[in-house]
Design an enzyme around this catalytic site. Sequence first.
Site, short mmCIF file in Angstrom:
data_model
loop_
_atom_site.label_atom_id
_atom_site.label_comp_id
_atom_site.label_asym_id
_atom_site.label_seq_id
_atom_site.Cartn_x
_atom_site.Cartn_y
_atom_site.Cartn_z
N HIS A 81 -70.00 38.25 -86.50
CA HIS A 81 -69.44 37.54 -85.38
C HIS A 81 -69.89 36.37 -85.06
O HIS A 81 -69.29 35.29 -84.97
CB HIS A 81 -68.92 38.80 -84.37
N GLU A 82 -71.27 36.65 -84.38
CA GLU A 82 -71.80 35.40 -83.98
C GLU A 82 -72.28 34.45 -84.91
O GLU A 82 -72.33 33.22 -84.73
CB GLU A 82 -73.24 35.99 -83.38
N HIS A 142 -69.49 31.73 -84.91
CA HIS A 142 -69.57 30.86 -83.81
C HIS A 142 -70.48 29.76 -84.30
O HIS A 142 -70.61 28.58 -84.30
CB HIS A 142 -70.17 31.52 -82.68
#
Length: 424
Positions: free
Chosen positions: A19-20, A23
């Site tokens: 997920h990170e 980003h």
Amino acid sequence: MITTIITFIIVFGLIVFIHEFGHFFFAKRAGILVREFSIGMGPKLFNYRTTDTTYTIRLLPVGGYVRMAGAEDDEDELKPGTPVSLYVGDNDQVTRINTSKKSTLFNGIPMAVTATDLEDELWIEGYENGDESAVKRYNVAQDATIIESDGTEVRIAPRDVQFQSASLGHRLMTNFAGPMNNFFLAIIVYTILTFVAGGVTNNSNRVSPTTSDVTVARSAGIKNGDYITAVNGKKVRDWNQIALQIQNRAHKQTTFKVKRGDQTKTIQMVPEATKINNKTIGAIGITQYRNHDISAMLVSGFTQTWQMTVRLMQAIWSMVSGHFSLNDLGGPVAIFATTSTAASEGILGVLSFLAFLSLNLGIVNLLPIPALDGGKILLNVIEGIRRKPLSENVETVITLAGVAFLVVLMLLVTWNDIERYFIK
């Protein structure tokens, strides 16, 4: 317990990392400085710094974050009176600012800060060596670092590399990239799961006898790929309907209509009694038919992800339309408890849980709640419609309200989970 803990850390850690990283990757592409990439929350255990980004592992395996320059959770406020130590390079520019008592700089210049500008003009000034008779100003290098109170060293955040300096499209994509990566992970894991399990199931009424040598179904002549079209005169169209009809027929003679090619046969069977969760149900020894076609197996990751997405969206809609209960939600405690069940089912159980949890995280993060990615995306959309962003104060109030809501909700969910799984 050890197996559950290790599985929990691996599964949750992988989902957070993916997920990170979404980003992180798109922020880098947009020219946004990522000051810190952290796996875990709380006290720092380990860190490794490159030219631009500091990578940290923190104590609590319950999340993670990408700290982008200029984002709402990124601050470098050096208040007047803050004691620091400066390292000045050969060109008379500050290259490191130490605010931590845990770290010392060789030949560092002690200073009590009076004012700073680490975003635009890049300077720091204060009383040097305790001499309050004169204020000394130093220019700060564009790529200077600051050592924070916990000893973590990160780059300063000049305005040209801050989040808000990127275009609206880049910011929107950076916010969306985390959930997007969770969807990609679910697709990949569901595809792997299909290959590990040996084929695709599509919840039809097509069945196969189990691999055991002797079962009720195999003895009665059920073949791989047969279609069960009716049980005791009741038509069945999918696996769930077949299972529902059979489970109530333990030790009872049951009539099955079976289609094989162009032929339809009537077969009599007596389901055996088996116990699941202390409940006696009927079973004849069949499983869902698995399609071994490579193209079908490759597509299965997309179809399973879509089917699970629909189910999760239906569950969310059910909650917001008036049937809300804390039992419908689960926090870290519930995830840990579910991890124990998944680990007991072996690699297939863990993979299935990984895909489900990743998809769940992606969908929840897209909800238009301030402080979540969905809330940030909504603000991006509003900015696009207005052709200008909301004021910084309004955006801060909205974000803080979202954080407060999430904190209260998490506390309630965690306590409810503790009662459900441990107190009862």
